[in-house]
Each structure stands twice: as structure tokens, then as C-alpha cells.
Design a protein around this motif. Structure first.
Motif, PDB file in Angstrom:
ATOM      1  N   THR A   3      34.159  25.490   8.671  1.00 36.79           N
ATOM      2  CA  THR A   3      33.547  26.653   8.032  1.00 36.79           C
ATOM      3  C   THR A   3      34.345  27.009   6.795  1.00 36.79           C
ATOM      4  N   ILE A   4      33.646  27.513   5.835  1.00 38.96           N
ATOM      5  CA  ILE A   4      34.287  27.929   4.592  1.00 38.96           C
ATOM      6  C   ILE A   4      34.733  29.378   4.746  1.00 38.96           C
ATOM      7  N   PRO A   5      35.987  29.652   4.479  1.00 38.73           N
ATOM      8  CA  PRO A   5      36.436  31.045   4.612  1.00 38.73           C
ATOM      9  C   PRO A   5      35.743  31.920   3.570  1.00 38.73           C
ATOM     10  N   PRO A   6      35.516  33.185   3.900  1.00 35.75           N
ATOM     11  CA  PRO A   6      34.850  34.073   2.938  1.00 35.75           C
ATOM     12  C   PRO A   6      35.693  34.244   1.677  1.00 35.75           C
ATOM     13  N   LEU A   7      35.024  34.302   0.573  1.00 34.51           N
ATOM     14  CA  LEU A   7      35.680  34.491  -0.713  1.00 34.51           C
ATOM     15  C   LEU A   7      35.980  35.975  -0.891  1.00 34.51           C
ATOM     16  N   GLU A   8      37.215  36.301  -1.058  1.00 38.65           N
ATOM     17  CA  GLU A   8      37.584  37.704  -1.241  1.00 38.65           C
ATOM     18  C   GLU A   8      37.738  37.978  -2.726  1.00 38.65           C
ATOM     19  N   MET A   9      36.982  38.958  -3.191  1.00 38.15           N
ATOM     20  CA  MET A   9      37.002  39.314  -4.601  1.00 38.15           C
ATOM     21  C   MET A   9      37.490  40.756  -4.733  1.00 38.15           C
ATOM     22  N   PRO A  10      38.310  41.014  -5.717  1.00 34.09           N
ATOM     23  CA  PRO A  10      38.754  42.396  -5.917  1.00 34.09           C
ATOM     24  C   PRO A  10      37.611  43.236  -6.487  1.00 34.09           C
ATOM     25  N   VAL A  11      37.615  44.501  -6.135  1.00 34.69           N
ATOM     26  CA  VAL A  11      36.636  45.430  -6.691  1.00 34.69           C
ATOM     27  C   VAL A  11      37.041  45.706  -8.130  1.00 34.69           C
ATOM     28  N   ILE A  12      36.126  45.439  -9.049  1.00 29.22           N
ATOM     29  CA  ILE A  12      36.417  45.650 -10.462  1.00 29.22           C
ATOM     30  C   ILE A  12      36.118  47.081 -10.866  1.00 29.22           C
ATOM     31  N   PHE A  13      35.021  47.634 -10.330  1.00 25.27           N
ATOM     32  CA  PHE A  13      34.622  48.982 -10.689  1.00 25.27           C
ATOM     33  C   PHE A  13      33.801  49.566  -9.556  1.00 25.27           C
ATOM     34  N   SER A  14      33.983  50.817  -9.281  1.00 28.85           N
ATOM     35  CA  SER A  14      33.127  51.518  -8.327  1.00 28.85           C
ATOM     36  C   SER A  14      32.805  52.892  -8.901  1.00 28.85           C
ATOM     37  N   TYR A  15      31.640  53.392  -8.539  1.00 30.10           N
ATOM     38  CA  TYR A  15      31.165  54.683  -9.038  1.00 30.10           C
ATOM     39  C   TYR A  15      30.817  55.521  -7.828  1.00 30.10           C
ATOM     40  N   SER A  16      31.605  56.534  -7.568  1.00 30.48           N
ATOM     41  CA  SER A  16      31.428  57.320  -6.351  1.00 30.48           C
ATOM     42  C   SER A  16      30.306  58.345  -6.510  1.00 30.48           C
ATOM     43  N   ARG A  17      29.839  58.813  -5.384  1.00 33.29           N
ATOM     44  CA  ARG A  17      28.829  59.877  -5.380  1.00 33.29           C
ATOM     45  C   ARG A  17      29.393  61.132  -6.032  1.00 33.29           C
ATOM     46  N   ALA A  18      30.646  61.428  -5.781  1.00 34.33           N
ATOM     47  CA  ALA A  18      31.287  62.603  -6.394  1.00 34.33           C
ATOM     48  C   ALA A  18      31.300  62.477  -7.916  1.00 34.33           C
ATOM     49  N   GLN A  19      31.564  61.261  -8.427  1.00 28.36           N
ATOM     50  CA  GLN A  19      31.537  61.055  -9.877  1.00 28.36           C
ATOM     51  C   GLN A  19      30.129  61.231 -10.426  1.00 28.36           C
ATOM     52  N   ALA A  20      29.128  60.726  -9.712  1.00 26.80           N
ATOM     53  CA  ALA A  20      27.738  60.860 -10.148  1.00 26.80           C
ATOM     54  C   ALA A  20      27.323  62.328 -10.189  1.00 26.80           C
ATOM     55  N   LEU A  21      27.792  63.106  -9.236  1.00 27.43           N
ATOM     56  CA  LEU A  21      27.516  64.554  -9.249  1.00 27.43           C
ATOM     57  C   LEU A  21      28.209  65.230 -10.433  1.00 27.43           C
ATOM     58  N   ALA A  22      29.472  64.882 -10.659  1.00 26.79           N
ATOM     59  CA  ALA A  22      30.223  65.469 -11.771  1.00 26.79           C
ATOM     60  C   ALA A  22      29.619  65.089 -13.121  1.00 26.79           C
ATOM     61  N   ASP A  23      29.083  63.880 -13.219  1.00 26.10           N
ATOM     62  CA  ASP A  23      28.480  63.404 -14.467  1.00 26.10           C
ATOM     63  C   ASP A  23      27.060  63.915 -14.680  1.00 26.10           C
ATOM     64  N   GLY A  24      26.458  64.515 -13.661  1.00 30.18           N
ATOM     65  CA  GLY A  24      25.085  64.994 -13.783  1.00 30.18           C
ATOM     66  C   GLY A  24      24.034  63.942 -13.506  1.00 30.18           C
ATOM     67  N   VAL A  25      24.440  62.784 -13.007  1.00 30.07           N
ATOM     68  CA  VAL A  25      23.495  61.726 -12.647  1.00 30.07           C
ATOM     69  C   VAL A  25      22.749  62.113 -11.371  1.00 30.07           C
ATOM     70  N   LEU A  26      23.444  62.811 -10.487  1.00 28.58           N
ATOM     71  CA  LEU A  26      22.864  63.365  -9.268  1.00 28.58           C
ATOM     72  C   LEU A  26      23.022  64.880  -9.304  1.00 28.58           C
ATOM     73  N   ILE A  27      22.024  65.588  -8.777  1.00 25.73           N
ATOM     74  CA  ILE A  27      22.027  67.049  -8.756  1.00 25.73           C
ATOM     75  C   ILE A  27      22.026  67.502  -7.298  1.00 25.73           C
ATOM     76  N   ASP A  28      23.008  68.308  -6.929  1.00 23.04           N
ATOM     77  CA  ASP A  28      23.125  68.795  -5.552  1.00 23.04           C
ATOM     78  C   ASP A  28      22.052  69.846  -5.268  1.00 23.04           C
ATOM     79  N   VAL A  29      21.220  69.573  -4.271  1.00 21.73           N
ATOM     80  CA  VAL A  29      20.188  70.515  -3.841  1.00 21.73           C
ATOM     81  C   VAL A  29      20.319  70.776  -2.337  1.00 21.73           C
ATOM     82  N   SER A  30      21.541  70.664  -1.831  1.00 24.32           N
ATOM     83  CA  SER A  30      21.787  70.790  -0.395  1.00 24.32           C
ATOM     84  C   SER A  30      21.395  72.156   0.158  1.00 24.32           C
TER      85      SER A  30
END
Length: 126
Positions: A3-30
Motif C-alpha cells: 500500500t502507498i502511504p498517504p501523502l501528507e501535505m502542509p496546510v498552506i492557507f486556511s480561512y476560518s469562520r471567525a475570519q469570514a464573520l470579521a471580514d463581512g463574508v458571513l453575517i451572524d443572524v443567530s
């Protein structure tokens, strides 16, 4: 059997839900969603927010009324969805004049801390 071992790749970039809320991409309507019986943190996409805000005042409804309709139809769609489904489509008349059905999606997924969260928006927002 080799079997071929899984290829592990480093995370280059992630965009969190908190960042999307702060940026105005998502609007909290809770708060508004909780009043309609939703138990999880709920957001709408910025494009849905803009569409709801652009509804003409002579249509007989305002932003809050249309948001209420979105929640109502989303809840009905969730009730009809099969167990385990994460993204549920639903349709409603956003303009209040019964001219054209608009398709929206409600997505149930993990938040930044793996907690269940809800996101509502247009299919192109996902």
C-alpha cells in the motif's frame, strides 16, 4: 499487497469562520434564527444579506420579514431532508411578489471548534 502511504501535505492557507464573520463574508443572524427555533450558530452569506436588503420597500416586506421567510423555508427543508445530509436546497420567493423562485441552500457543518453551525446562502456562495 503493498500500500502507498498517504501523502501528507502542509496546510498552506486556511480561512476560518471567525475570519469570514470579521471580514463581512458571513453575517451572524443567530439571534433572529434562535427566535425561529434554530439551536445552532447561524449565518447568512453576504450576497444573501445584500439581496434581502435590496428588496423594495413597496413589496410589503422588509429585511426582517424576508429573513423570517428564509428561516421558515429552511426549517421546512431540514424537516424533509434525509438523515446525515449536510446541504439542503430550498426555494422561496425573495422579492415578495411571487415572480420568481429563488434557490437557497442551508449547510450544516463544523465550525472553527468543530461545533455544529448553519450557513444559509445562494448555491454559488458555497
Amino acid at each position: 499487497m503493498n500500500t502507498i502511504p498517504p501523502l501528507e501535505m502542509p496546510v498552506i492557507f486556511s480561512y476560518s469562520r471567525a475570519q469570514a464573520l470579521a471580514d463581512g463574508v458571513l453575517i451572524d443572524v443567530s439571534v433572529e434564527a434562535a427566535a425561529m427555533g434554530f439551536r445552532y450558530h447561524t449565518v447568512i452569506t453576504a450576497t444573501l444579506f445584500a439581496e434581502l436588503e435590496s428588496i423594495p420597500s413597496d413589496s410589503g416586506q422588509d429585511f426582517r420579514g424576508r429573513l423570517h421567510d428564509v428561516f421558515f423555508m429552511a426549517r421546512q427543508a431540514i424537516k424533509r431532508a434525509a438523515d446525515g445530509v449536510q446541504c439542503v436546497p430550498f426555494s422561496l420567493y425573495l422579492d415578495g411578489r411571487l415572480r420568481e423562485l429563488t434557490e437557497l441552500w442551508i449547510h450544516v457543518g463544523p465550525g472553527d471548534e468543530a461545533e455544529p453551525v448553519l450557513t444559509i446562502g445562494f448555491p454559488s456562495d458555497f
